[in-house]
Design an enzyme around this catalytic site. Structure first.
Site, PDB file in Angstrom:
ATOM      1  N   SER A 104       0.815  -1.207   0.000  1.00 24.89           N
ATOM      2  CA  SER A 104       0.000   0.000   0.000  1.00 24.89           C
ATOM      3  C   SER A 104       0.853   1.263   0.000  1.00 24.89           C
ATOM      4  O   SER A 104       1.625   1.497  -0.922  1.00 24.89           O
ATOM      5  CB  SER A 104      -0.952  -0.044   1.200  1.00 24.89           C
ATOM      6  N   ASP A 241      -2.688   6.042  -3.356  1.00 25.46           N
ATOM      7  CA  ASP A 241      -1.500   5.430  -2.762  1.00 25.46           C
ATOM      8  C   ASP A 241      -1.038   4.293  -3.665  1.00 25.46           C
ATOM      9  O   ASP A 241      -1.568   4.106  -4.765  1.00 25.46           O
ATOM     10  CB  ASP A 241      -1.773   4.958  -1.334  1.00 25.46           C
ATOM     11  N   ASP A 243      -1.320   1.099  -3.921  1.00 30.46           N
ATOM     12  CA  ASP A 243      -2.238   0.087  -4.468  1.00 30.46           C
ATOM     13  C   ASP A 243      -3.622   0.645  -4.735  1.00 30.46           C
ATOM     14  O   ASP A 243      -4.538  -0.098  -5.070  1.00 30.46           O
ATOM     15  CB  ASP A 243      -2.325  -1.129  -3.544  1.00 30.46           C
ATOM     16  N   ASP A 245      -6.060   1.911  -2.922  1.00 30.24           N
ATOM     17  CA  ASP A 245      -7.248   1.655  -2.123  1.00 30.24           C
ATOM     18  C   ASP A 245      -7.612   2.859  -1.253  1.00 30.24           C
ATOM     19  O   ASP A 245      -8.554   2.798  -0.466  1.00 30.24           O
ATOM     20  CB  ASP A 245      -7.115   0.387  -1.274  1.00 30.24           C
TER      21      ASP A 245
END
Length: 448
Positions: A104, A241, A243, A245
């Site tokens: 992340s 960010d 990834d 999410d």
């Protein structure tokens, strides 16, 4: 022994804490646990595997795939795709298991493994504990045609982008957007989705090389986005960010709009359209008091959970709520996703701007933030934070000084080796003072 799984999967230094051997063993154990629970019963099991742009994701992907296939699970390779994209395809493709390789917002040297259950939802705690308990156990290995097959799923990105564009009803024509892709998993999906919905898109930090993910960019480093929005004369900017999410925003003047403000904007939008289930939004204990007050004034209930999007999701799933999120920018819209989705969030905010003709600055004015200070204290034993008497006494003393005009939250991070000290107070000076004093107590009392 400390648990391997944190609030968002297994994370650590790639090839240090998180090795290829561990990735393989976790995947085998996950396959065994799901098989024993009847998930694979009556059909040949299959999983989907995606990753972000970290260079370590290449060897970890190979290890995860090897583990799953050796346990008899067929695998579809999704390639580089945001976590919510993997979750979406886990559901739409009917996979028994989804696996995302990402840390992340963490620095590039870290990586992580997130497992998703059928339907694209995060595994519950009981299954994660069972996976840890089954690591490296003796097992009968399948042979011949019983081993898993592995092949790429080429339409992955197209399927996900189509899903994103279909989440809004109003075109975004006339809006100029700067999108910071964090050199991460959304570097292609993000600009394509926003442009496909009609916005004029200026993409920055969208040239990942495996080494530059989250490096001075994305939702944890908003400076370059603020500068780009002003320089480009854009209506709004969004930062994802690694990834994708989570999502934070800046208005046309470069002022930051955080997750609480975004959640407030979307809650009002859904309420007006009759789509806010039970007229309630789910947030965490980290949400600003100003958010809570604003929602209640608007006739919207607030259900608060522990920090972590998994707990927000849990509350939403149990009670049937349609909107939840965190101040950090995780926003979950259950009508369209099973997890936080930064691109989906950006599209929803843009649609609100387009349908109302209002600026993000104006929309964010729905709430007034109480001054809030967050201090991260590294190099301490975070597992003692909840039980140390000296720390508890210091917190109680500071709470007495605030006299109900603010609040204190001290908690160990679920994804990093730090303790977070959060303080809200009537003035920023007071919040800073309380936070620094408590941070020093934590630093001294819980030192490793």
């Amino acid at each position: 022994m400390a648990r391997l799984f944190g609030t968002d999967g297994v994370r650590g230094l790639a090839n240090g804490d998180l090795t290829a051997e561990l990735a393989l063993d976790l995947s085998v154990a996950a396959a065994h646990v799901l098989a024993d629970r009847g998930v694979f019963e009556g059909h040949r099991p299959f999983a989907v595997v995606g990753r972000d742009t970290r260079v370590s994701g290449e060897f970890l992907e190979a290890a995860v795939v090897a583990g799953l296939a050796s346990a008899g699970v067929d695998v579809l390779l999704l390639g580089v795709l945001p976590t919510p994209g993997v979750a979406h395809l886990t559901g739409t493709l009917g996979a028994d298991l989804g696996v995302m390789l990402s840390a992340s917002h963490n620095p590039m040297p870290d990586n992580g493994i997130k497992f998703l259950a059928r339907g694209g939802r995060k595994l519950d705690d009981a299954i994660e504990i069972a996976i840890e308990q089954r690591l490296r156990e003796p097992w009968d290995r399948p042979r011949g045609g019983d081993v898993g097959r592995v092949r790429p799923y080429e339409p992955a990105l197209d399927d996900y982008v189509t899903h994103l564009i279909g989440s809004i009803d109003h075109p975004l024509v006339g809006l100029k957007v700067v999108l910071d892709c964090a050199e991460g998993a959304a570097s292609e999906a993000g600009p394509r989705a926003l442009a496909g919905a009609g916005a004029e898109v200026v993409a920055i930090h969208a040239s990942p090389d495996g080494l530059n993910i989250n490096d001075g960019c994305g939702s944890t480093h908003l400076g370059s986005l603020q500068e780009a929005v002003v320089r480009e004369g854009a209506d709004v900017g969004f930062a994802l960010d690694g990834d994708s999410d989570r999502c934070l925003a800046v208005d046309h003047e470069g002022t930051v709009v955080d997750g609480d403000q975004i959640l407030a904007i979307l809650a009002q939008s859904l309420l007006e359209r009759g789509r806010l289930a039970k007229d309630t939004v789910v947030a965490t204990v980290m949400s600003n008091l100003g958010f809570v007050h604003a929602m209640r004034e608007a006739g919207i209930g607030v259900r608060q959970t522990k920090v972590g999007d998994r707990y927000v999701l849990e509350a939403m799933n149990i009670s049937g709520y349609s909107l939840g999120g965190e101040q950090s920018g995780h926003v979950i819209m259950s009508d369209h996703a099973t997890t936080g989705d930064g691109i989906l969030t950006a599209l929803a905010v843009l649609e609100r701007m387009a349908t109302t003709g209002r600026s993000l600055e104006d929309l964010a004015g729905v709430m007034t933030r109480l001054p809030q200070v967050l201090v991260n204290v590294p190099g301490v034993d975070k597992f003692r934070a909840d039980d140390d008497a000296v720390v508890a006494a210091a917190v109680a003393e500071e709470e007495a000084v605030l006299a109900g005009q603010g609040r204190i939250l001290l908690r160990p991070s679920g994804t990093e080796p730090i303790v977070r000290v959060m303080v809200e107070a009537p003035t920023e000076e007071q919040a800073n003072g309380v936070a620094e004093r408590l941070a020093e107590v934590v630093r001294t009392q819980l030192a490793l």
